[in-house]
Design a protein around this motif. Structure first.
Motif, PDB file in Angstrom:
ATOM      1  N   GLN A   1      -8.679  -4.441   4.666  1.00 40.36           N
ATOM      2  CA  GLN A   1      -7.474  -5.250   4.536  1.00 40.36           C
ATOM      3  C   GLN A   1      -7.410  -5.892   3.153  1.00 40.36           C
ATOM      4  O   GLN A   1      -8.399  -6.416   2.658  1.00 40.36           O
ATOM      5  CB  GLN A   1      -7.456  -6.332   5.623  1.00 40.36           C
ATOM      6  CG  GLN A   1      -6.174  -7.140   5.665  1.00 40.36           C
ATOM      7  CD  GLN A   1      -6.110  -8.015   6.902  1.00 40.36           C
ATOM      8  OE1 GLN A   1      -6.975  -7.963   7.755  1.00 40.36           O
ATOM      9  NE2 GLN A   1      -5.075  -8.834   6.989  1.00 40.36           N
ATOM     10  N   GLY A   2      -6.249  -5.811   2.538  1.00 42.54           N
ATOM     11  CA  GLY A   2      -6.063  -6.372   1.201  1.00 42.54           C
ATOM     12  C   GLY A   2      -6.214  -5.361   0.084  1.00 42.54           C
ATOM     13  O   GLY A   2      -5.884  -5.673  -1.071  1.00 42.54           O
ATOM     14  N   ASP A   3      -6.705  -4.155   0.410  1.00 43.83           N
ATOM     15  CA  ASP A   3      -6.834  -3.121  -0.626  1.00 43.83           C
ATOM     16  C   ASP A   3      -5.467  -2.737  -1.184  1.00 43.83           C
ATOM     17  O   ASP A   3      -4.474  -2.646  -0.442  1.00 43.83           O
ATOM     18  CB  ASP A   3      -7.497  -1.867  -0.055  1.00 43.83           C
ATOM     19  CG  ASP A   3      -9.009  -1.985   0.016  1.00 43.83           C
ATOM     20  OD1 ASP A   3      -9.564  -2.901  -0.604  1.00 43.83           O
ATOM     21  OD2 ASP A   3      -9.634  -1.145   0.698  1.00 43.83           O
TER      22      ASP A   3
ATOM     23  N   ARG B   1       0.316  -0.323   6.416  1.00 46.91           N
ATOM     24  CA  ARG B   1       0.756  -1.714   6.515  1.00 46.91           C
ATOM     25  C   ARG B   1       0.083  -2.398   7.703  1.00 46.91           C
ATOM     26  O   ARG B   1      -0.318  -3.559   7.617  1.00 46.91           O
ATOM     27  CB  ARG B   1       2.280  -1.771   6.654  1.00 46.91           C
ATOM     28  CG  ARG B   1       2.856  -3.189   6.560  1.00 46.91           C
ATOM     29  CD  ARG B   1       4.363  -3.181   6.778  1.00 46.91           C
ATOM     30  NE  ARG B   1       5.049  -2.389   5.764  1.00 46.91           N
ATOM     31  CZ  ARG B   1       5.879  -1.391   6.037  1.00 46.91           C
ATOM     32  NH1 ARG B   1       6.134  -1.048   7.284  1.00 46.91           N
ATOM     33  NH2 ARG B   1       6.473  -0.739   5.055  1.00 46.91           N
ATOM     34  N   GLY B   2      -0.060  -1.662   8.799  1.00 45.56           N
ATOM     35  CA  GLY B   2      -0.726  -2.215   9.969  1.00 45.56           C
ATOM     36  C   GLY B   2      -2.186  -2.540   9.731  1.00 45.56           C
ATOM     37  O   GLY B   2      -2.762  -3.405  10.403  1.00 45.56           O
ATOM     38  N   HIS B   3      -2.802  -1.851   8.774  1.00 51.54           N
ATOM     39  CA  HIS B   3      -4.197  -2.121   8.399  1.00 51.54           C
ATOM     40  C   HIS B   3      -4.294  -3.177   7.299  1.00 51.54           C
ATOM     41  O   HIS B   3      -5.401  -3.473   6.828  1.00 51.54           O
ATOM     42  CB  HIS B   3      -4.878  -0.835   7.931  1.00 51.54           C
ATOM     43  CG  HIS B   3      -5.277   0.086   9.038  1.00 51.54           C
ATOM     44  ND1 HIS B   3      -6.502   0.026   9.664  1.00 51.54           N
ATOM     45  CD2 HIS B   3      -4.591   1.087   9.649  1.00 51.54           C
ATOM     46  CE1 HIS B   3      -6.570   0.968  10.590  1.00 51.54           C
ATOM     47  NE2 HIS B   3      -5.423   1.628  10.607  1.00 51.54           N
ATOM     48  N   GLY B   4      -3.160  -3.690   6.853  1.00 53.65           N
ATOM     49  CA  GLY B   4      -3.179  -4.678   5.775  1.00 53.65           C
ATOM     50  C   GLY B   4      -3.429  -4.084   4.412  1.00 53.65           C
ATOM     51  O   GLY B   4      -3.862  -4.770   3.487  1.00 53.65           O
ATOM     52  N   ILE B   5      -3.145  -2.795   4.258  1.00 55.80           N
ATOM     53  CA  ILE B   5      -3.371  -2.093   2.998  1.00 55.80           C
ATOM     54  C   ILE B   5      -2.028  -1.926   2.284  1.00 55.80           C
ATOM     55  O   ILE B   5      -1.049  -1.457   2.869  1.00 55.80           O
ATOM     56  CB  ILE B   5      -4.027  -0.724   3.242  1.00 55.80           C
ATOM     57  CG1 ILE B   5      -5.423  -0.923   3.850  1.00 55.80           C
ATOM     58  CG2 ILE B   5      -4.112   0.091   1.954  1.00 55.80           C
ATOM     59  CD1 ILE B   5      -6.074   0.346   4.330  1.00 55.80           C
TER      60      ILE B   5
END
Length: 333
Positions: free
Chosen positions: A251-253, A282-286
């Motif tokens: 997440q955040g990558d 997007r669901g993984h925060g990427i």
């Protein structure tokens, strides 16, 4: 077999002749089968040479030009270029700053590029380094490789290393960039159909109307698993989850996402797939900071796609954004 060809034995040479006619900014030597940027060798610049079997167009000849490759060596369809051919390309782009070989991890390619590097060093003293691309998460070893196959990350690596070379960085620095891109990239592909090598005349493998192959290679190699046909959202999940787990991405990558067509898939379907990929990431925060969608590493007329995800930092992002002018990739100029 329905193809726009004359003699199956002359497909590569005829295509190179057509490329020469279409792109006078390149020096295309049909006899030796090398494609060189017209201004090579560029004084003080590291030369970049790549190559592999034909049938993957625009890889590699379509990426010769400012900001990317200095030369490409096309072999026969799905067959490595030979050492003499690679040596000729290496010599053609050597400006005294050394040459970087970008090699996809297929046994024949690795062996022939190594041999060419040794011959060039012995005869001219040229410093040659090689970076082997090995981004495919589908299989560890395959019919063509020892270790992971080199697939979609090849384009990203050629672009970023090419930009570094264009900036005048030394060979060690250009190689470092190439190695960093390979280490930060993961790919996986799938097929809805096989492809037909002209000299063979029949499909490489058979897929039923309601089947698809997950984890294929770019030479029509069988994949990780054959499964029933599924909606695009499910296909995106099947390809992305192994990619995200392998690096692993977190997440955040910030990433570059490359959605590649295998040659027979229309752009409307690739953009549809990219929408599904975007939703999953997007669901993984990427965060997708840069993207590329289109058919850039093909397998003749195979229908299907591959996904490549590269973890970015500020340096790699700037290198991706740097100007490029090749037949297949062009921006910033």
């Amino acid at each position: 077999m329905k193809k726009l060809i004359n003699d199956p034995a002359e497909v590569v040479d005829a295509a190179l002749a057509g490329m020469a006619a279409a792109h006078p900014e390149l020096r295309v030597d049909v006899k030796q089968r090398i494609v060189v940027r017209a201004d090579a060798p560029v004084a003080g610049k590291v030369g970049l040479v790549s190559g592999g079997g034909s049938g993957h167009e625009p890889l590699h000849g379509g990426f010769v030009g400012l900001g990317m490759l200095d030369a490409a060596c096309p072999g026969e369809i799905f067959t490595s270029p030979v050492p003499d051919q690679i040596q000729a390309a290496t010599t053609a782009v050597d400006a005294g700053a050394g040459v970087l070989h970008i090699v996809k991890n297929y046994t024949g390619d690795v062996m022939n590029f190594e041999m060419a590097a040794e011959l060039t060093a012995a005869e001219t003293g040229t410093q040659v380094r090689a970076v082997v691309v090995s981004d495919d998460v589908a299989v560890q070893d395959s019919l063509y490789t020892a270790g992971r196959r080199g697939v979609g990350a090849t384009v990203i690596l050629e672009k970023m290393a090419g930009a570094a070379a264009e900036q005048g960085r030394p060979l060690a620095e250009v190689a470092r960039i190439a190695e960093a891109v390979n280490a930060r990239s993961r790919s996986m592909g799938m097929a809805l159909t096989s492809c037909t090598v002209p000299a063979v005349g029949h499909p490489t493998f058979e897929l039923g109307e309601n089947e698809m192959e997950i984890g294929i290679g770019i030479h029509g190699e069988p994949g990780r698993v054959r499964v029933p046909l599924a909606p695009a959202r499910d296909v995106a999940q099947m390809l992305l989850e192994p990619i995200l787990a392998d690096l692993p991405f977190t997440q955040g990558d910030r990433v570059l996402c490359f959605l590649n067509g295998m040659g027979g898939t229309p752009l409307i379907e690739l953009y549809l797939m990219f929408d599904e990929v975007t939703r999953i990431l997007r669901g993984h925060g990427i965060h997708i900071e840069r993207s590329l969608v289109g058919s850039y590493v093909t397998s003749l007329e195979m229908a299907g796609c591959s996904i490549t995800v590269t973890r970015l930092d500020e340096e790699l992002t700037a290198l991706w954004d740097a100007p490029v002018r090749t037949p297949a990739l062009r921006w910033g100029i």
